[in-house]
Design a protein around this motif. Sequence first.
Motif: not given
Length: 305
Positions: A28-37, A61-64, A68-77
Amino acid sequence: MKLLTFMENGEQKLGVKTEQAVIHISQALQNIKPAAGESVPQNMHAVIEGGEAATAALQSYVDQVLSASSNNQGVLLSESDLAIGPSVPSPSKIICIGLNYRKHAEETGAAIPEYPILFNKFANSITSHGADVPLPVRVTEKVDYEAELAIVIGKPAKYVSKEEALSYVFGYTNVNDLSARDLQLRTQQWLLGKTLDGFCPVGPYLVTADEVGDPNSLAIRSIVNGEVRQNSNTSDMIFHCDEIVSYVSQHMTLVPGDMILTGTPEGVVLGLPPEQQVYLKDGDVVTIEIDKLGSLTNRMVAEKA
């Protein structure tokens, strides 16, 4: 929060179980950046050691990710597709409490302890949900199951009071305290029968303390080949979880990731009359279930000579 580890390309990865799926945190961290800080932990021990701040960041971060409507390839298992690892991969200490359920002490003819009975397992005994457990048939003929609630420590604890003790707990997990009774009772020291390879299956989840609530009001069961063998409640503990953490901390410093196995209820093979005792054998499947912690299942497989 329900945390788990799983194996991917020979490496342990951190997952968070949600109603929708297991979240693959590093992917997930490769696809979706966490909130700033925000710093998001990427392995189980980083979450445990990071405590409330780490779990809060991870939950955010899990809630984020789920929103997310995209970038979940390989993230939701799908959990069923995963090779689950130990819920606590590398505990510094594995401390066990013996004869800590009143009815279990009675079924084995043991006196009710005045103080918690401590022994230990080693890291070689750790294995995971779904793993085959080797039965070392060359050295034992009497391997028994023991359903246990394990306390996982979340911050350094030394000389803590009973009233403060549960605030040092990160969470809880299922354990099968497998025991080779013939080796355990060969001498006055139980260690040999308790720490054979693979004799501490743990998991599948590490559930945070806030989600579990009172650890001494949980149904606990063991099931062998579909037959319920142990069926009790953690309220039957002689020494409750707060007493155990406080007691152990008077004698040694507990550190994040340490596991304390809190004893097993009645219904083990050892507690049956000798003519009714049938110990675990090749092919037996044992499941440990504790309310809110899921099911831990392992198959026994005889070691080849």
